[in-house]
Structures are given as structure tokens and as C-alpha cells.
Design an enzyme around this catalytic site. Sequence first.
Site, PDB file in Angstrom:
ATOM      1  N   ASP A  86       0.836  -1.207   0.000  1.00 50.24           N
ATOM      2  CA  ASP A  86       0.000   0.000   0.000  1.00 50.24           C
ATOM      3  C   ASP A  86       0.868   1.253   0.000  1.00 50.24           C
ATOM      4  O   ASP A  86       0.638   2.203   0.753  1.00 50.24           O
ATOM      5  CB  ASP A  86      -0.935  -0.016   1.218  1.00 50.24           C
ATOM      6  N   GLU A 116       2.670  -2.904  -5.096  1.00 47.34           N
ATOM      7  CA  GLU A 116       2.350  -1.514  -4.767  1.00 47.34           C
ATOM      8  C   GLU A 116       3.493  -0.869  -3.981  1.00 47.34           C
ATOM      9  O   GLU A 116       3.304  -0.272  -2.920  1.00 47.34           O
ATOM     10  CB  GLU A 116       1.028  -1.417  -4.008  1.00 47.34           C
ATOM     11  N   ASP A 229      -0.682  -9.984  -5.339  1.00 46.73           N
ATOM     12  CA  ASP A 229      -2.031  -9.448  -5.175  1.00 46.73           C
ATOM     13  C   ASP A 229      -2.772  -9.681  -6.487  1.00 46.73           C
ATOM     14  O   ASP A 229      -2.629  -8.919  -7.441  1.00 46.73           O
ATOM     15  CB  ASP A 229      -1.955  -7.956  -4.839  1.00 46.73           C
TER      16      ASP A 229
END
Length: 324
Positions: A86, A116, A229
Site C-alpha cells: 500500500d 504496490e 495481489d
Amino acid sequence: EVDSPDEDSGDIPPEPVCRRLCDQFAEITGTDSAFALMMLQNNGWSLPAALDRCFGGDAPATLALPAAASSNEDPRQLRVMSWNLDGLTDQQVEARTRAAIAVLRDAEPHAVHLQEVAPDTLDLLRRLLRDRYEFVDGRAHPDDRYFTATLLRRGRLQLLSPSLHRFEGSRMDRTLLAVRVKSANGPEVLLLNTHLESTKDFAAERKRQLSTALRTLTESAKPALLAGDLNLRDAELQAIGGLPAGVLDAWSHCGARPEAQYTWDATRNRNIQNMGRARCRFDRMLAWRMQPLDFQLVGLQPAAGTQLFPSDHWGLVGLFQLQD
């Protein structure tokens, strides 16, 4: 074998090669990157020549992959972490990244698949982990705002060849980072790190990307792992015919424990705002020619001094037995 440019070439190697040479020199000699840079520059970027100069003519005769990090480790077992960090969320990003690094150090994975990752996040990761891990940067463009990165434990995994596949239909510049490695005293392994297209609106493209990734996985003649992910919903996997024969889902294979099912969970992770009680198993580990032995979620404690967890995703750690 260690990296070294052709002896006849007076050119400076590309930056990734320079960085890898510096890392190898520092690892072998027990020095730092600044000294490594000076010695390599003064010896035409030849690692054997720089080592020979450093050791006064008594450099090690062979410069192959160092021994496994621990003599107690089974060379045919592989421990892998996968985590969406994130990095696009600015809130407490340094504290959250430092917390993720602490979790990583505690887990001691042999390979790490990160998604990310933002440039500033990568800089901090490199600064705090480069003595322990070699970094494979998954940027498709130098100015990418976020990307994937794969980390390889020094002394345990040797980088053979990285490659980056761009998903042509992606509206989000998503890619498949493929890294071939040699396990110390063990077989070659293909590590596939990806962050597939996000949100329900892009389910069709995500299914195409997943099909491509699974095809790459099952075409490998060596043990291989797809971990990342996947932004996957179970109905989407069913829509493409399910997992190919021989591909094992680490969570399912290790008992499908309910407490380890949801990797993005608004009922437990306060980083996720305004999503009600939504929870999904977005992040997965899919094994080919390797047997999942254990599967855990990590990153379940808030970062020190904050009310936030390291990420809005939990991290995954899997242990695998490599097969011939």
C-alpha cells in the site's frame, strides 16, 4: 558465477549491474558499498580483479553462490513472503514500511514478492535490507508511481535471469515480474510476482491477466510459484475453468484455515475505510512442482507509535517443498 563486464570493454556497466557488483563485493569482503564502488571503479568494474586487489592476491579461488544462510535449512524448502505494501497511501507511510521491514526480518523469507511499492518505499527498503537481500526492481518505466519488486536472500538464492511481461490490455500498467533463481544446493525455481488489475469493473482484463500468469506458471519445467495481489474473486477463477491440474493453492492445501482466509479484511484492518464489512482473498500463492507445507498471515499488529497496520493487506508467508 559472479557478474562482471567483458574485460575488453572500457564502458561502465548498466546501473543494475554496477549495483549488483557492489553488493557482491561488499558481501564477499565484509566491507561497505562505498569501498566496493571505489575498488570496482579502480579495477575497470572487474569483480575478480577488485577482489584480487583487496585480498592482496589471495582472493577466493571460486566465487560461486555462497553457502546457505543456515546449515540447518533444507535446501529443497523455500520460504516466500508476498505483500501488497500500500505504498500509494501517504498516511504514516514510513512508519508502516518500517513495521513491514520488521515483520520481514522476523519471518526471514528466502524470497519476497512485494506489490504496490512506491519509489520512496523502495529507497527505504533498500537502505535497511540491502545487506540481507538482493533487489529485482519491477518498474516498467522509470517514472512509475508504483510497481512490484522481488527480494532474494543473499547466500540462499542466486539470481539467474529476471524478465518483465507487460499485460497489453492493462489500463493500470500491470505486469508479471518473472525471476529465475538457483537455490543454494537445490534446484532452479521460477518466481512470478504480480499485481493484477484492480476493482470489479476490470474483471474481464483481470481474468485475461490471470490466464497468462497461470500459463507461464505451468509451462515451467522447474518448480515455480505465482504469488502476489491477484485482486481475485472466486467466481472469476471459476469462470476461467479453475486452477490448472497440478497447481496448488497454498492456503487451501494447508488446511483452508478460516482465520487465514481473507487477506484484505475491513472487519479487522482499520487501514480500510468506508468499506463496511467487506473482506476478500485477493492475495494468493499458487504452487507448481512444489508442495505447500505451511501458510500464515503476517502484519497483523499496528505499526509502532501509530494506529495503522503496515498495510491495508495482510502479508502472506508460505513454506514449500521443492520437487524435481
